[in-house]
Design a protein around this motif. Structure first.
Motif, PDB file in Angstrom:
ATOM      1  N   PRO A   1      41.087  33.253  50.770  1.00  0.00           N
ATOM      2  CA  PRO A   1      40.275  32.639  49.710  1.00  0.00           C
ATOM      3  C   PRO A   1      38.898  33.279  49.533  1.00  0.00           C
ATOM      4  O   PRO A   1      38.434  33.463  48.396  1.00  0.00           O
ATOM      5  N   THR A   2      38.225  33.644  50.642  1.00  0.00           N
ATOM      6  CA  THR A   2      36.871  34.204  50.539  1.00  0.00           C
ATOM      7  C   THR A   2      36.850  35.417  49.600  1.00  0.00           C
ATOM      8  O   THR A   2      35.930  35.582  48.795  1.00  0.00           O
ATOM      9  N   VAL A   3      37.859  36.256  49.694  1.00  0.00           N
ATOM     10  CA  VAL A   3      37.911  37.483  48.891  1.00  0.00           C
ATOM     11  C   VAL A   3      38.154  37.147  47.416  1.00  0.00           C
ATOM     12  O   VAL A   3      37.488  37.683  46.522  1.00  0.00           O
ATOM     13  N   VAL A   4      39.080  36.239  47.180  1.00  0.00           N
ATOM     14  CA  VAL A   4      39.411  35.890  45.787  1.00  0.00           C
ATOM     15  C   VAL A   4      38.191  35.265  45.107  1.00  0.00           C
ATOM     16  O   VAL A   4      37.845  35.613  43.968  1.00  0.00           O
ATOM     17  N   GLU A   5      37.498  34.378  45.835  1.00  0.00           N
ATOM     18  CA  GLU A   5      36.301  33.732  45.275  1.00  0.00           C
ATOM     19  C   GLU A   5      35.250  34.780  44.902  1.00  0.00           C
ATOM     20  O   GLU A   5      34.657  34.741  43.820  1.00  0.00           O
ATOM     21  N   GLU A   6      35.020  35.742  45.791  1.00  0.00           N
ATOM     22  CA  GLU A   6      34.007  36.766  45.519  1.00  0.00           C
ATOM     23  C   GLU A   6      34.428  37.641  44.335  1.00  0.00           C
ATOM     24  O   GLU A   6      33.602  38.067  43.523  1.00  0.00           O
ATOM     25  N   MET A   7      35.723  37.895  44.216  1.00  0.00           N
ATOM     26  CA  MET A   7      36.217  38.743  43.121  1.00  0.00           C
ATOM     27  C   MET A   7      35.964  38.087  41.767  1.00  0.00           C
ATOM     28  O   MET A   7      35.645  38.769  40.794  1.00  0.00           O
ATOM     29  N   HIS A   8      36.089  36.754  41.706  1.00  0.00           N
ATOM     30  CA  HIS A   8      35.816  36.064  40.438  1.00  0.00           C
ATOM     31  C   HIS A   8      34.394  36.358  39.980  1.00  0.00           C
ATOM     32  O   HIS A   8      34.135  36.585  38.799  1.00  0.00           O
ATOM     33  N   LYS A   9      33.466  36.389  40.942  1.00  0.00           N
ATOM     34  CA  LYS A   9      32.065  36.685  40.584  1.00  0.00           C
ATOM     35  C   LYS A   9      31.915  38.161  40.246  1.00  0.00           C
ATOM     36  O   LYS A   9      31.284  38.527  39.267  1.00  0.00           O
ATOM     37  N   ALA A  10      32.514  39.010  41.067  1.00  0.00           N
ATOM     38  CA  ALA A  10      32.314  40.464  40.942  1.00  0.00           C
ATOM     39  C   ALA A  10      32.830  41.011  39.617  1.00  0.00           C
ATOM     40  O   ALA A  10      32.234  41.906  39.018  1.00  0.00           O
ATOM     41  N   ILE A  11      33.909  40.450  39.146  1.00  0.00           N
ATOM     42  CA  ILE A  11      34.550  40.971  37.930  1.00  0.00           C
ATOM     43  C   ILE A  11      33.681  40.714  36.698  1.00  0.00           C
ATOM     44  O   ILE A  11      33.727  41.446  35.717  1.00  0.00           O
ATOM     45  N   ASP A  12      32.845  39.664  36.761  1.00  0.00           N
ATOM     46  CA  ASP A  12      31.980  39.326  35.630  1.00  0.00           C
ATOM     47  C   ASP A  12      30.716  40.167  35.570  1.00  0.00           C
ATOM     48  O   ASP A  12      29.935  40.058  34.627  1.00  0.00           O
ATOM     49  N   GLU A  13      30.502  40.995  36.575  1.00  0.00           N
ATOM     50  CA  GLU A  13      29.273  41.802  36.659  1.00  0.00           C
ATOM     51  C   GLU A  13      29.469  43.135  35.943  1.00  0.00           C
ATOM     52  O   GLU A  13      30.185  44.004  36.444  1.00  0.00           O
TER      53      GLU A  13
ATOM     54  N   GLN B   1      35.371  46.570  45.892  1.00  0.00           N
ATOM     55  CA  GLN B   1      34.556  46.853  47.092  1.00  0.00           C
ATOM     56  C   GLN B   1      33.668  45.656  47.426  1.00  0.00           C
ATOM     57  O   GLN B   1      33.484  45.324  48.600  1.00  0.00           O
ATOM     58  N   GLN B   2      33.102  45.029  46.373  1.00  0.00           N
ATOM     59  CA  GLN B   2      32.244  43.856  46.610  1.00  0.00           C
ATOM     60  C   GLN B   2      33.044  42.728  47.265  1.00  0.00           C
ATOM     61  O   GLN B   2      32.609  42.126  48.256  1.00  0.00           O
ATOM     62  N   ALA B   3      34.242  42.472  46.728  1.00  0.00           N
ATOM     63  CA  ALA B   3      35.073  41.398  47.290  1.00  0.00           C
ATOM     64  C   ALA B   3      35.551  41.770  48.694  1.00  0.00           C
ATOM     65  O   ALA B   3      35.593  40.921  49.596  1.00  0.00           O
TER      66      ALA B   3
END
Ligand SMILES: Cc1ncc(COP(=O)(O)O)c(C=O)c1O
Length: 396
Positions: free
Chosen positions: A46-58, A276-278
């Motif tokens: 879950p930690t990775v998926v959550e971070e990816m949601h943020k990262a993709i919007d950047e 990479q961010q996720a």
């Protein structure tokens, strides 16, 4: 069309033949269960998926990434190597981001192997080591992994003239396909051997976090002086259930990292920055997320091993990976047994010879299905009369 000679030099792809047999079995109406591929069947942590949601919007993540990997990813990876193994690394010169580990494993051969050079590779082993050697024009030399040596190579058995002509050695523990583990002593011997013969030691640690029963996998870079000769490939694929994301890193000897980076700069353009961010966040994931996965594989392992014992197999408990490596019943080749499993039980298992000459006589099970499905496999085997002591007579 005139294809390159190098394509003709690689062995026929056994797994393509398995795919053909699966298609045939499905066409006959067989309900096929595949225990063939080492691809986790549960979601990314879950930690990775959550971070990816943020990262993709950047928007800053949408352009070309840097070749070597983002500073954030390289620093986070160095920090993880320090915390997990106590290994100090320089994020600028000793760390490189990869598009998963497969590409970097294949590319390192192009950085170190020329025509006439040998490579020392584990047999059975991940097929890329052998095929990439051939693509680079080199000659693979098999280091047999044998049951009597607990699936560890015996460096004393490598002939001196081969060692002198070798440029690169691959090791992989926890091991695919045998599920074997090693301790630091093996890595010490490998470092000494590679120093003696001026060989680049490559350690593939794709499964280092998939361990059970208290076993903790070491890093080759924990050996004193290892950085003089060694690099290590880590992958997010199996540890964090990220096979489809294509991310990992290679770290260690600065000259080797630079050489591999030069090959990669000319072939790929890095890892998507959002990934990479996720992936950097994966290292900070609460321990329970990994523990949950390992608990799940351990339960599957226990069910599979108990069932196989009932069917006559003398199974040694596996301390790592999600693979079981088992001998085929007497009188069968690996391919014949895989065919029996498919045609009689509708179960796909890769034949051991797909992993090298010394894999003949074995087959691999990947525990990438839930317990119910594993139980179904075992009962199908029982109903079909498949056991370790079955004779060839059952085959008409
Ligand atoms: C031993 C070993 N190394 C490397 C890989 C490559 O994994 P990835 O490219 O997903 O990092 C695999 C995949 O199955 C493997 O089994």
């Amino acid at each position: 069309m005139r294809q390159s000679e190098r394509l003709n030099k690689i062995p026929p792809y056994l797994f393509a033949e398995i795919d053909r047999k699966i298609a045939e079995a499905k066409a006959k109406g067989i309900d096929v269960i595949s225990l063939g591929i080492g691809d986790p069947d549960t979601p990314t942590i879950p930690t990775v998926v959550e971070e990816m949601h943020k990262a993709i919007d950047e928007p800053k993540n949408h352009d070309y990434p840097s070749y070597n990997g983002s500073e954030q990813f390289r620093k986070a990876s160095c920090k993880w190597m320090k915390e997990r193994f106590g290994v100090d690394l320089d994020a600028n010169t000793e760390m490189l981001a990869n598009i998963g580990s497969k590409e970097a494993i294949a590319h390192v051969f192009f950085a170190f192997v020329d025509a006439g050079d040998y490579t020392l590779i584990p047999d059975p082993g991940y097929p890329v080591y052998k095929n990439a050697t051939i693509f680079a024009g080199g000659t693979p030399y098999s280091m047999p992994l044998l049951a009597e040596n607990n699936w560890l190579p015996d460096f004393d058995k490598i002939p001196e003239e081969i060692a002198k002509k070798s440029k690169l050695m691959f090791l992989n523990y926890p091991n695919n396909p045998t599920g074997a583990v090693c301790d630091l002593d093996l890595f010490k011997k490998a470092v000494d051997f590679c120093k003696k013969y001026d060989i680049l030691l490559c350690h593939d640690q794709a499964y280092c976090e998939m361990t059970y029963d208290g076993y903790v996998a070491p890093s080759v870079l924990e050996v004193e002086g290892a950085k003089d000769v060694a690099i290590e490939f880590f992958s997010h694929s199996k540890s964090y259930n990220m096979t489809g994301w294509r991310v990992g890193f290679v770290c260690g000897n600065a000259q080797a990292i630079k050489a591999l980076g030069t090959i990669k700069n000319n072939i790929d353009s890095g890892v998507f920055k959002a990934i990479q961010q996720a992936a950097s966040k994966a290292y900070e994931a609460p321990k329970e997320q990994i523990e949950k996965l390992n608990k799940m594989y351990k339960e599957r392992r226990d069910v599979a091993e108990a069932g196989l014992r009932e069917l006559g197999w003398d199974v040694k408990t596996s301390k790592a990976t999600f693979y079981l490596w088992l001998p085929v019943p007497k009188g069968f080749t690996s391919e014949e047994f895989a065919t029996v499993m498919l045609e009689r039980a509708g179960v796909v298992v890769p034949p051991g010879n797909g992993y090298g000459t010394y894999g003949e006589g074995y087959f691999r099970i990947a525990l990438t299905k839930d317990i119910e499905t594993i139980k179904k496999v075992l009962s199908r085997m029982k109903e079909a009369g498949i056991s370790f002591n079955m004779g060839r007579a059952v085959i008409k």
